[in-house]
Design a protein around this motif. Structure first.
Motif, PDB file in Angstrom:
ATOM      1  N   ILE A 158      -9.062   2.420 -12.183  1.00 35.45           N
ATOM      2  CA  ILE A 158      -8.389   1.151 -11.905  1.00 35.45           C
ATOM      3  C   ILE A 158      -7.127   1.439 -11.104  1.00 35.45           C
ATOM      4  N   PHE A 159      -7.021   0.824  -9.932  1.00 33.45           N
ATOM      5  CA  PHE A 159      -5.845   0.979  -9.081  1.00 33.45           C
ATOM      6  C   PHE A 159      -5.132  -0.358  -8.926  1.00 33.45           C
ATOM      7  N   ASN A 160      -3.811  -0.338  -9.081  1.00 32.71           N
ATOM      8  CA  ASN A 160      -2.992  -1.524  -8.858  1.00 32.71           C
ATOM      9  C   ASN A 160      -2.132  -1.340  -7.613  1.00 32.71           C
ATOM     10  N   MET A 161      -1.964  -2.425  -6.876  1.00 34.04           N
ATOM     11  CA  MET A 161      -1.278  -2.358  -5.588  1.00 34.04           C
ATOM     12  C   MET A 161       0.234  -2.503  -5.758  1.00 34.04           C
ATOM     13  N   GLU A 162       0.962  -1.527  -5.231  1.00 30.44           N
ATOM     14  CA  GLU A 162       2.422  -1.594  -5.221  1.00 30.44           C
ATOM     15  C   GLU A 162       2.908  -2.472  -4.069  1.00 30.44           C
ATOM     16  N   GLY A 163       4.208  -2.662  -4.016  1.00 27.09           N
ATOM     17  CA  GLY A 163       4.826  -3.418  -2.943  1.00 27.09           C
ATOM     18  C   GLY A 163       6.331  -3.319  -3.063  1.00 27.09           C
ATOM     19  N   HIS A 164       7.050  -4.032  -2.203  1.00 28.42           N
ATOM     20  CA  HIS A 164       8.516  -4.010  -2.284  1.00 28.42           C
ATOM     21  C   HIS A 164       8.970  -4.359  -3.688  1.00 28.42           C
ATOM     22  N   GLY A 165       9.844  -3.539  -4.246  1.00 27.48           N
ATOM     23  CA  GLY A 165      10.356  -3.745  -5.597  1.00 27.48           C
ATOM     24  C   GLY A 165       9.785  -2.767  -6.595  1.00 27.48           C
TER      25      GLY A 165
ATOM     26  N   PHE B 257       4.006  -2.117 -15.840  1.00 25.58           N
ATOM     27  CA  PHE B 257       2.785  -2.468 -16.564  1.00 25.58           C
ATOM     28  C   PHE B 257       1.704  -1.404 -16.385  1.00 25.58           C
ATOM     29  N   THR B 258       1.516  -0.947 -15.166  1.00 20.79           N
ATOM     30  CA  THR B 258       0.461   0.029 -14.888  1.00 20.79           C
ATOM     31  C   THR B 258       0.698   1.316 -15.653  1.00 20.79           C
ATOM     32  N   ARG B 259       1.929   1.797 -15.638  1.00 16.61           N
ATOM     33  CA  ARG B 259       2.255   3.034 -16.351  1.00 16.61           C
ATOM     34  C   ARG B 259       2.111   2.841 -17.868  1.00 16.61           C
ATOM     35  N   ALA B 260       2.576   1.691 -18.367  1.00 17.43           N
ATOM     36  CA  ALA B 260       2.500   1.431 -19.809  1.00 17.43           C
ATOM     37  C   ALA B 260       1.050   1.294 -20.268  1.00 17.43           C
ATOM     38  N   PHE B 261       0.245   0.578 -19.495  1.00 19.38           N
ATOM     39  CA  PHE B 261      -1.157   0.395 -19.862  1.00 19.38           C
ATOM     40  C   PHE B 261      -1.888   1.739 -19.852  1.00 19.38           C
ATOM     41  N   ALA B 262      -1.625   2.537 -18.817  1.00 20.25           N
ATOM     42  CA  ALA B 262      -2.265   3.848 -18.727  1.00 20.25           C
ATOM     43  C   ALA B 262      -1.880   4.734 -19.904  1.00 20.25           C
ATOM     44  N   HIS B 263      -0.625   4.622 -20.345  1.00 22.23           N
ATOM     45  CA  HIS B 263      -0.159   5.415 -21.485  1.00 22.23           C
ATOM     46  C   HIS B 263      -0.879   4.983 -22.757  1.00 22.23           C
ATOM     47  N   GLU B 264      -1.003   3.686 -22.960  1.00 23.01           N
ATOM     48  CA  GLU B 264      -1.675   3.169 -24.158  1.00 23.01           C
ATOM     49  C   GLU B 264      -3.168   3.509 -24.160  1.00 23.01           C
ATOM     50  N   ALA B 265      -3.748   3.582 -22.968  1.00 21.02           N
ATOM     51  CA  ALA B 265      -5.189   3.842 -22.851  1.00 21.02           C
ATOM     52  C   ALA B 265      -5.473   5.303 -22.547  1.00 21.02           C
ATOM     53  N   GLY B 266      -4.529   6.164 -22.864  1.00 21.45           N
ATOM     54  CA  GLY B 266      -4.607   7.564 -22.471  1.00 21.45           C
ATOM     55  C   GLY B 266      -5.828   8.314 -22.957  1.00 21.45           C
ATOM     56  N   LYS B 267      -6.403   7.924 -24.082  1.00 22.87           N
ATOM     57  CA  LYS B 267      -7.549   8.643 -24.632  1.00 22.87           C
ATOM     58  C   LYS B 267      -8.871   7.939 -24.344  1.00 22.87           C
ATOM     59  N   SER B 268      -8.830   6.953 -23.485  1.00 24.41           N
ATOM     60  CA  SER B 268     -10.025   6.141 -23.219  1.00 24.41           C
ATOM     61  C   SER B 268     -10.998   6.797 -22.249  1.00 24.41           C
ATOM     62  N   GLY B 269     -10.505   7.725 -21.435  1.00 27.46           N
ATOM     63  CA  GLY B 269     -11.348   8.322 -20.404  1.00 27.46           C
ATOM     64  C   GLY B 269     -11.336   7.552 -19.098  1.00 27.46           C
ATOM     65  N   ILE B 270     -10.645   6.412 -19.074  1.00 24.90           N
ATOM     66  CA  ILE B 270     -10.530   5.627 -17.848  1.00 24.90           C
ATOM     67  C   ILE B 270      -9.335   6.130 -17.051  1.00 24.90           C
ATOM     68  N   GLN B 271      -9.499   6.263 -15.736  1.00 25.00           N
ATOM     69  CA  GLN B 271      -8.419   6.722 -14.865  1.00 25.00           C
ATOM     70  C   GLN B 271      -7.640   5.525 -14.316  1.00 25.00           C
ATOM     71  N   PHE B 272      -6.352   5.746 -14.079  1.00 19.46           N
ATOM     72  CA  PHE B 272      -5.497   4.688 -13.553  1.00 19.46           C
ATOM     73  C   PHE B 272      -4.720   5.206 -12.348  1.00 19.46           C
ATOM     74  N   GLY B 273      -4.206   4.275 -11.581  1.00 18.29           N
ATOM     75  CA  GLY B 273      -3.403   4.675 -10.444  1.00 18.29           C
ATOM     76  C   GLY B 273      -2.702   3.512  -9.781  1.00 18.29           C
ATOM     77  N   GLU B 274      -1.753   3.872  -8.913  1.00 21.07           N
ATOM     78  CA  GLU B 274      -1.041   2.884  -8.103  1.00 21.07           C
ATOM     79  C   GLU B 274      -1.229   3.240  -6.632  1.00 21.07           C
ATOM     80  N   VAL B 275      -1.374   2.216  -5.828  1.00 22.35           N
ATOM     81  CA  VAL B 275      -1.567   2.391  -4.393  1.00 22.35           C
ATOM     82  C   VAL B 275      -0.392   1.764  -3.668  1.00 22.35           C
TER      83      VAL B 275
END
Length: 261
Positions: A133-140, A162-180
């Protein structure tokens, strides 16, 4: 061959990402809040019609995002990559000059839309056993402040947390996260931001001519990196500090005017 779902992909960066994934031989599910725009986007991608699909849905509605995931999975199978790209800009006005409706709409799309998309994709990917799951960054996103962009910046700052917090909470799920982080890209969203014939808009146009890029250049880089991502949390950045410095120093030689027409 992977299956990618991209929210807000009927135009701009979202459409550019979709087209680039298709060019590389993957399957893509488009999403947009207006069926007419979705049909137009599908028409433009007609030569890939066996590998592209479209689902109308409002990112601000959780059920719409759940429906998007399941419709995409029913059409092309398991979802490998989900990109929360949908977003809107703001008029270059101070916060107190924006009406309540504009503020609520911006937060509904830019923040609540990312939350809904992330939760819907995460729940679906948990059942299939993998996904990114990738979330799009922007100004700010990094805390920068520009007068007249405070509400947009607030939404993107919140998305980063939110992206960092969600990834931390889901750390053992096996799902990868990222920001673009696409940097400054010449899209309808950016053009609308500087559309007013003011002195401030003219200054920003000069700034964007120095630092901004066209969609094709940016999406080629982002798609390549998203496909190659292997870490649990990945941050993909196009307009790095080094690149910004280089363009500020040698921008006089670039001779570009994205706003000439």
């Amino acid at each position: 061959m992977k299956h990618i779902v991209i929210t807000g992909s009927t135009r701009g960066i979202g459409f550019g990402l979709a087209e680039r994934f298709l060019q590389k031989g993957h399957r893509v599910t488009l999403n947009g809040s207006h069926q007419e725009r979705l049909d137009e986007a599908l028409c433009r991608l007609n030569k890939y019609r066996e590998r592209v699909y479209g689902v109308e849905g409002d990112v601000a509605d959780r059920e719409s995002m759940e429906r998007l995931f399941h419709s995409a999975a029913n059409r092309f199978g398991k979802v490998d990559i989900w990109v929360n790209n949908a977003g809107i800009g703001q008029q270059q006005k101070r916060l107190w000059e924006l009406d309540d409706r504009a503020v609520k709409q911006l937060l509904a799309v830019n923040l609540l839309g990312v939350i809904n998309g992330t939760v819907a994709a995460f729940n679906g990917m948990k059942l299939q056993g993998y996904g990114r799951i990738f979330n799009m960054e922007g100004h700010g996103s990094k805390g920068a402040i520009i007068d007249g962009m405070s509400m947009y910046g607030t939404s993107k700052s919140a998305v980063h947390y939110f992206t960092r917090a969600f990834a931390h909470e889901a750390g053992k799920s096996g799902i990868q996260f990222g920001e673009v982080s696409p940097g400054m890209v010449i899209t309808a969203l950016l053009l609308d931001t500087v559309s007013e014939p003011s002195e401030e808009s003219r200054k920003w146009k000069g700034f964007y001519n120095l630092l901004a890029d066209e969609v094709d250049s940016v999406t080629e880089f982002l798609v390549k990196r998203m496909l190659a991502a292997t870490r649990t949390y990945e941050r993909i950045e196009w307009l790095t500090k080094r690149k910004v410095l280089f363009r500020l120093l040698f921008g006089v030689f670039r001779k570009r005017d994205f706003f000439a027409s």
